[in-house]
Scaffold this motif. Sequence first.
Motif, mmCIF file in Angstrom:
data_model
loop_
_atom_site.group_PDB
_atom_site.id
_atom_site.type_symbol
_atom_site.label_atom_id
_atom_site.label_comp_id
_atom_site.label_asym_id
_atom_site.label_seq_id
_atom_site.Cartn_x
_atom_site.Cartn_y
_atom_site.Cartn_z
ATOM 1 N N ILE A 1 -5.018 -11.092 3.115
ATOM 2 C CA ILE A 1 -4.233 -10.368 2.587
ATOM 3 C C ILE A 1 -4.451 -8.989 3.825
ATOM 4 O O ILE A 1 -3.255 -8.705 3.721
ATOM 5 C CB ILE A 1 -3.974 -9.103 1.121
ATOM 6 N N ALA A 2 -5.574 -8.413 3.907
ATOM 7 C CA ALA A 2 -5.771 -8.026 5.640
ATOM 8 C C ALA A 2 -5.526 -7.845 6.264
ATOM 9 O O ALA A 2 -4.466 -7.311 7.117
ATOM 10 C CB ALA A 2 -7.122 -7.809 5.092
ATOM 11 N N LEU A 3 -4.845 -9.897 5.912
ATOM 12 C CA LEU A 3 -4.867 -9.916 7.826
ATOM 13 C C LEU A 3 -3.377 -9.861 8.112
ATOM 14 O O LEU A 3 -2.429 -10.074 8.751
ATOM 15 C CB LEU A 3 -5.774 -11.170 7.858
ATOM 16 N N SER A 4 -2.597 -10.209 6.371
ATOM 17 C CA SER A 4 -1.489 -10.191 6.560
ATOM 18 C C SER A 4 -0.461 -9.231 6.926
ATOM 19 O O SER A 4 0.963 -9.117 7.577
ATOM 20 C CB SER A 4 -1.190 -10.630 4.997
ATOM 21 N N ILE A 5 -1.170 -7.490 6.910
ATOM 22 C CA ILE A 5 -0.624 -7.049 7.145
ATOM 23 C C ILE A 5 -0.681 -6.412 8.204
ATOM 24 O O ILE A 5 -2.595 -5.827 8.333
ATOM 25 C CB ILE A 5 -1.178 -5.725 5.849
ATOM 26 N N PRO A 6 -0.234 -5.882 9.469
ATOM 27 C CA PRO A 6 -1.035 -4.962 10.879
ATOM 28 C C PRO A 6 -1.601 -3.720 10.762
ATOM 29 O O PRO A 6 -0.754 -3.284 9.776
ATOM 30 C CB PRO A 6 0.243 -5.064 11.034
ATOM 31 N N PHE A 7 -2.910 -3.607 11.122
ATOM 32 C CA PHE A 7 -2.770 -1.908 10.665
ATOM 33 C C PHE A 7 -2.770 -1.177 11.251
ATOM 34 O O PHE A 7 -3.025 0.096 11.175
ATOM 35 C CB PHE A 7 -4.882 -2.162 10.944
ATOM 36 N N SER A 8 -1.425 -1.264 12.005
ATOM 37 C CA SER A 8 -0.184 -0.247 12.694
ATOM 38 C C SER A 8 0.500 0.353 11.284
ATOM 39 O O SER A 8 0.575 2.037 11.256
ATOM 40 C CB SER A 8 0.478 -0.477 13.438
ATOM 41 N N LEU B 1 2.172 -2.267 -0.843
ATOM 42 C CA LEU B 1 1.716 -3.574 0.788
ATOM 43 C C LEU B 1 0.898 -4.518 -0.048
ATOM 44 O O LEU B 1 0.645 -5.556 0.018
ATOM 45 C CB LEU B 1 1.061 -2.761 1.575
ATOM 46 N N LEU B 2 -0.415 -3.550 -0.894
ATOM 47 C CA LEU B 2 -1.602 -4.428 -1.140
ATOM 48 C C LEU B 2 -0.939 -5.171 -2.273
ATOM 49 O O LEU B 2 -1.747 -6.514 -2.162
ATOM 50 C CB LEU B 2 -2.548 -3.546 -1.211
ATOM 51 N N PHE B 3 -0.390 -4.803 -3.318
ATOM 52 C CA PHE B 3 -0.766 -5.406 -4.135
ATOM 53 C C PHE B 3 0.958 -6.659 -4.041
ATOM 54 O O PHE B 3 1.045 -7.756 -4.518
ATOM 55 C CB PHE B 3 0.438 -4.806 -5.438
ATOM 56 N N GLY B 4 1.587 -5.741 -3.481
ATOM 57 C CA GLY B 4 2.856 -6.960 -3.353
ATOM 58 C C GLY B 4 1.915 -8.111 -2.409
ATOM 59 O O GLY B 4 2.806 -9.199 -2.142
ATOM 60 N N THR B 5 1.467 -8.031 -1.416
ATOM 61 C CA THR B 5 1.127 -8.999 -0.618
ATOM 62 C C THR B 5 0.206 -9.916 -0.740
ATOM 63 O O THR B 5 -0.250 -11.149 -1.207
ATOM 64 C CB THR B 5 0.122 -8.686 0.682
ATOM 65 N N PHE C 1 10.024 -2.030 -5.528
ATOM 66 C CA PHE C 1 10.799 -1.498 -4.599
ATOM 67 C C PHE C 1 10.596 -1.018 -3.140
ATOM 68 O O PHE C 1 11.298 -1.875 -2.055
ATOM 69 C CB PHE C 1 12.106 -0.947 -5.343
ATOM 70 N N ARG C 2 8.993 -0.751 -3.608
ATOM 71 C CA ARG C 2 9.181 -0.392 -2.160
ATOM 72 C C ARG C 2 8.230 -1.406 -1.127
ATOM 73 O O ARG C 2 8.504 -1.347 0.119
ATOM 74 C CB ARG C 2 7.300 0.553 -2.796
ATOM 75 N N TYR C 3 7.652 -2.624 -1.320
ATOM 76 C CA TYR C 3 7.562 -3.576 -1.117
ATOM 77 C C TYR C 3 8.408 -4.480 -0.069
ATOM 78 O O TYR C 3 8.564 -4.677 1.026
ATOM 79 C CB TYR C 3 6.638 -4.426 -2.207
ATOM 80 N N PHE C 4 9.924 -5.048 -0.701
ATOM 81 C CA PHE C 4 10.797 -4.928 -0.485
ATOM 82 C C PHE C 4 11.534 -4.318 0.578
ATOM 83 O O PHE C 4 11.761 -4.597 2.109
ATOM 84 C CB PHE C 4 11.656 -5.782 -1.049
ATOM 85 N N TYR C 5 11.404 -2.898 0.804
ATOM 86 C CA TYR C 5 11.674 -2.121 1.951
ATOM 87 C C TYR C 5 10.908 -2.070 2.411
ATOM 88 O O TYR C 5 11.584 -2.486 3.787
ATOM 89 C CB TYR C 5 11.840 -0.730 1.053
ATOM 90 N N LEU C 6 9.469 -2.405 2.525
ATOM 91 C CA LEU C 6 8.970 -2.149 3.695
ATOM 92 C C LEU C 6 8.405 -3.442 3.967
ATOM 93 O O LEU C 6 8.422 -3.573 5.178
ATOM 94 C CB LEU C 6 7.465 -1.575 3.188
#
Length: 424
Positions: free
Chosen positions: A198-205, A220-224, A242-247
């Motif tokens: 999960i962590a590696l799937s989200i760029p830390f930036s 981001l965390l729950f969605g991933t 909603f926020r997850y798909f927006y991000l």
Amino acid sequence: MKEDFLHYLWKFKKFDALNLKTSNEEEITIINVGQYLELAGPDFFNAQITIGQQKWAGNVEIHLKSSDWYVHHHERDSAYENVILHVVWEHDAEIFRRNNSEIPVLELKQYVEKETIDNYQSLVSPKSWIFCEKQLVDIDEFTLKNWQERLFFERLERKSQPIFDLLERTNQDWESVLFCLLVKNFGLNTNGEIFLKIALSIPFSIIRKESFEIENLEALLFGTAGLLDSEKEDNYFKDLKFRYFYLLHKYQLEKNAIEPVQFFKHRPDNFPTIRLSQLANLYHSQQNLFSKINTLSSLKDIYEVFQVSASDYWLNHYHFDKESPKKKKLLSKSFIDLIIINTIIPLQFAYAKSQGKEISEDLISLLNEVAPEKNAIVDKFSFFGIKAKSAFETQSLLQLKNEYCNKSKCLECAVGIELLKKNN
């Protein structure tokens, strides 16, 4: 009889070293037994011995039988051309170099006292847990303390390798490495590897940019993690989805398939929903976390940094759509201790190593303040008389059991060697 026992005998000269002769009756004088490097090639490098009237400098190879030289095909390997003495327990064949010159042989068994062999057999006799379990209480505190320190840093060296691997993967971004380690260790043994993905799937930036809105971090965390994939009536769930798909759209992210996080066999406070929310709140409340953690040496200060809880929604939830009795989900002291042991200490060690700095005493001092871990290995050592008083000692005992006892490396272990010395 095992070859490592012969290595021990040669390394510490546990035999009648004053009356040695080769199989051809030439006198042997050992000037230097050589270096035991445990590398490919001969067992001891740069030994110095006198055979007859001739002084030799070179390598020593050790086998149970002389004929093992051919069993291991050393006659074909140029690395063994500089062997000046073949030390064996039983001499059963003459050995020659590739130029047909004979290699002198020392048959060791006739120079070793029966008591030494008996002590070795006693040390490695059939075990119920570890070989020396009934003799552990005989080890003096000085030997044990020095060995524990060595074991602790061996364990840190092992733990630091994945950190340097992550550093390469994240373009030398220590903040990103810390994020990955924390996420992994928040998942504990069951969900650790899934959480790391999960962590590696989200760029830390992106974590940096979105850290000012806790709901975005949770999304981001729950969605991933795949926890927003279903349909639910819960308004909080709908908002996060909603926020997850927006991000995803905002940052042009792809939704990677990650295996489902596990709830089974976890206490509710360790459910992935709670741990991911606590992580989100940690990064929401703490900016530049690596820079802060890397300078912390006080246990009190570390506890303060990690005084975070899950979001308000989780006060009365463990799952979406299912209410539970109200309870604040703070990180417990015992959980923060695990983060200190498995994340902060290894990270501080790896960073200091990368900078060429020496902080060994600081790390030992910090971990000596942390309560000892509770697990089956620590409990078993306690049963046999070695009672750990801190996490520094429990980490050492875990290294001892996993890397020495389980692998029967008694003659590479300070405890095993000390027991043999005591018995001789």
